[in-house]
Write an enzyme that holds these catalytic residues in place. Structure first.
Site, mmCIF file in Angstrom:
data_model
loop_
_atom_site.group_PDB
_atom_site.id
_atom_site.type_symbol
_atom_site.label_atom_id
_atom_site.label_comp_id
_atom_site.label_asym_id
_atom_site.label_seq_id
_atom_site.Cartn_x
_atom_site.Cartn_y
_atom_site.Cartn_z
ATOM 1 N N ASN A 153 0.873 -1.176 0.000
ATOM 2 C CA ASN A 153 0.000 0.000 0.000
ATOM 3 C C ASN A 153 0.908 1.222 0.000
ATOM 4 O O ASN A 153 1.456 1.592 1.036
ATOM 5 C CB ASN A 153 -0.895 -0.035 1.258
ATOM 6 C CG ASN A 153 -1.691 1.253 1.430
ATOM 7 O OD1 ASN A 153 -1.770 2.068 0.510
ATOM 8 N ND2 ASN A 153 -2.280 1.425 2.606
ATOM 9 N N LYS B 210 0.199 4.227 -0.305
ATOM 10 C CA LYS B 210 -0.426 5.450 0.233
ATOM 11 C C LYS B 210 -0.123 6.627 -0.708
ATOM 12 O O LYS B 210 -0.017 6.416 -1.916
ATOM 13 C CB LYS B 210 0.038 5.703 1.672
ATOM 14 C CG LYS B 210 -0.170 4.456 2.544
ATOM 15 C CD LYS B 210 -0.079 4.721 4.013
ATOM 16 C CE LYS B 210 -0.277 3.402 4.758
ATOM 17 N NZ LYS B 210 -0.414 3.579 6.204
ATOM 18 N N HIS C 173 -9.799 1.433 4.361
ATOM 19 C CA HIS C 173 -8.555 1.607 5.120
ATOM 20 C C HIS C 173 -8.827 2.574 6.280
ATOM 21 O O HIS C 173 -9.617 3.510 6.144
ATOM 22 C CB HIS C 173 -7.451 2.152 4.209
ATOM 23 C CG HIS C 173 -6.108 2.129 4.873
ATOM 24 N ND1 HIS C 173 -5.740 3.086 5.789
ATOM 25 C CD2 HIS C 173 -5.088 1.252 4.786
ATOM 26 C CE1 HIS C 173 -4.522 2.799 6.235
ATOM 27 N NE2 HIS C 173 -4.111 1.687 5.642
ATOM 28 N N GLU D 287 -7.289 4.979 7.393
ATOM 29 C CA GLU D 287 -7.059 6.393 7.079
ATOM 30 C C GLU D 287 -8.256 6.983 6.320
ATOM 31 O O GLU D 287 -8.592 8.154 6.505
ATOM 32 C CB GLU D 287 -5.747 6.540 6.285
ATOM 33 C CG GLU D 287 -4.543 6.289 7.197
ATOM 34 C CD GLU D 287 -3.312 5.737 6.516
ATOM 35 O OE1 GLU D 287 -3.208 5.781 5.273
ATOM 36 O OE2 GLU D 287 -2.426 5.230 7.241
ATOM 37 N N GLU E 209 -6.078 -4.692 10.267
ATOM 38 C CA GLU E 209 -5.054 -3.678 10.515
ATOM 39 C C GLU E 209 -5.387 -2.919 11.789
ATOM 40 O O GLU E 209 -6.163 -1.938 11.744
ATOM 41 C CB GLU E 209 -4.985 -2.687 9.343
ATOM 42 C CG GLU E 209 -4.543 -3.303 8.034
ATOM 43 C CD GLU E 209 -3.889 -2.268 7.142
ATOM 44 O OE1 GLU E 209 -2.775 -2.522 6.682
ATOM 45 O OE2 GLU E 209 -4.476 -1.195 6.933
ATOM 46 N N GLY F 263 1.905 2.372 10.821
ATOM 47 C CA GLY F 263 2.890 3.439 10.714
ATOM 48 C C GLY F 263 3.526 3.835 12.026
ATOM 49 O O GLY F 263 4.187 4.868 12.120
ATOM 50 N N SER G 66 2.728 -2.037 10.499
ATOM 51 C CA SER G 66 4.161 -2.128 10.814
ATOM 52 C C SER G 66 4.765 -3.500 10.526
ATOM 53 O O SER G 66 5.616 -3.975 11.271
ATOM 54 C CB SER G 66 4.420 -1.708 12.262
ATOM 55 O OG SER G 66 4.069 -0.344 12.444
HETATM 56 P P1 PGA Z 1 2.385 0.360 7.736
HETATM 57 O O1 PGA Z 1 0.948 0.603 7.025
HETATM 58 O O2 PGA Z 1 2.912 -0.945 7.188
HETATM 59 O O3 PGA Z 1 3.207 1.546 7.329
HETATM 60 O O4 PGA Z 1 2.119 0.285 9.187
HETATM 61 C C1 PGA Z 1 0.067 -0.448 6.769
HETATM 62 C C2 PGA Z 1 -1.173 0.080 6.117
HETATM 63 O O5 PGA Z 1 -1.634 1.163 6.508
HETATM 64 O O6 PGA Z 1 -1.736 -0.559 5.203
#
Ligand code: PGA
Length: 246
Positions: A9, A11, A93, A95, A164, A170, A208
């Site tokens: 992903n 982003k 997601h 976000e 998630e 993150g 992460s």
């Molecule tokens: P990350 O993000 O691996 O940077 O924690 C995962 C995601 O948001 O899909």
């Protein structure tokens, strides 16, 4: 046994030059035992599709409109994604849920729109830290998934689910393999009750995931691969994670 799937992903990251460099390294490191995909900003989809077209690496979007077409400025439809060869789109997601006020109902409609156009939705669910601390993890993820199951009805087994935990995204704070497995088992039981086909469905873990913790996570019974954010932007890390899913 279910084949593992690793989805990057990106982003809101990337440039045409950086993408080309990243994908050329990912392509050069083939073959992978797992299925591998990248979900990229829509503006790059066309070029990414051209780069990956003759390979077994798949591509997809990070969001999709709940609507088929019309006066929805800024949105991208599932049919448009399908025309660009997208195999997947992320849906719901955290976000998007947090910054764009996407409700469970909207997420479910987006998943339905994707499937209706032949694009597999990767439906993201996960609890916040406050919800985990309040002992609500199970109730939250079940509520999020239940909305999608209800809307997709007999097609529910066609989706991919990604667990998630919001507190792990993150932050460098990964769920332990045991914590993740416990939630995955709950989700698989829920999927099984609804579809009878959960043994064939993929449930990814995200939050992460790094080269050094991927193997342990992917070794869990109900973890079928990963949704990788930050580490999917660095070729060496993403390739290592894809290999860990082999
Ligand atoms: P990350 O993000 O691996 O940077 O924690 C995962 C995601 O948001 O899909």
């Amino acid at each position: 046994m279910r084949k593992k799937l690793v989805v990057g992903n990106w982003k809101m990251h990337g440039t045409r030059a950086a993408n080309a460099e990243l994908l050329s390294a990912v392509l050069a490191a083939r073959p992978y035992a797992a299925d591998v995909a990248v979900c990229v900003p829509s503006v790059f989809l066309s070029e990414v599709a051209a780069t990956l077209a003759s390979s077994d690496i798949r591509w997809g979007a990070q969001d999709v409109s709940a609507h088929a077409q019309g006066a929805y400025t800024g949105e991208v439809s599932a049919a448009m994604l399908h025309e660009l060869g997208c195999r997947y789109t992320l849906v719901g997601h955290s976000e998007r849920r947090a910054y764009h006020a996407e409700t469970d109902a909207v997420v479910a409609q987006k998943a339905q729109a994707a499937l209706g156009s032949g694009v597999t939705p990767v439906v993201c669910v996960g609890e916040t830290l406050a919800e985990r601390d309040a002992g609500q993890t199970e109730a939250v993820v079940k509520r999020q998934l239940s909305a999608v199951i209800h809307t997709l009805a007999h097609c529910a087994a066609e989706m991919v689910v990604a667990y998630e935990p919001v507190w792990a995204i993150g932050t460098g704070r990964t769920a332990s393999p045991e914590q993740a497995q416990a939630v995955h088992a709950v989700l698989r039981a829920q999927l099984q009750a609804a579809t009878g086909r959960a043994e064939q469905m993929k449930i990814l873990y995200g939050g992460s995931v790094k080269a050094d913790n991927a193997s342990q996570l992917f070794a869990q019974t109900d973890i079928d691969g990963g949704l990788i954010g930050g580490a999917s932007l660095k070729a060496v890390d993403f390739i290592a994670i894809c290999r860990a899913a082999g």
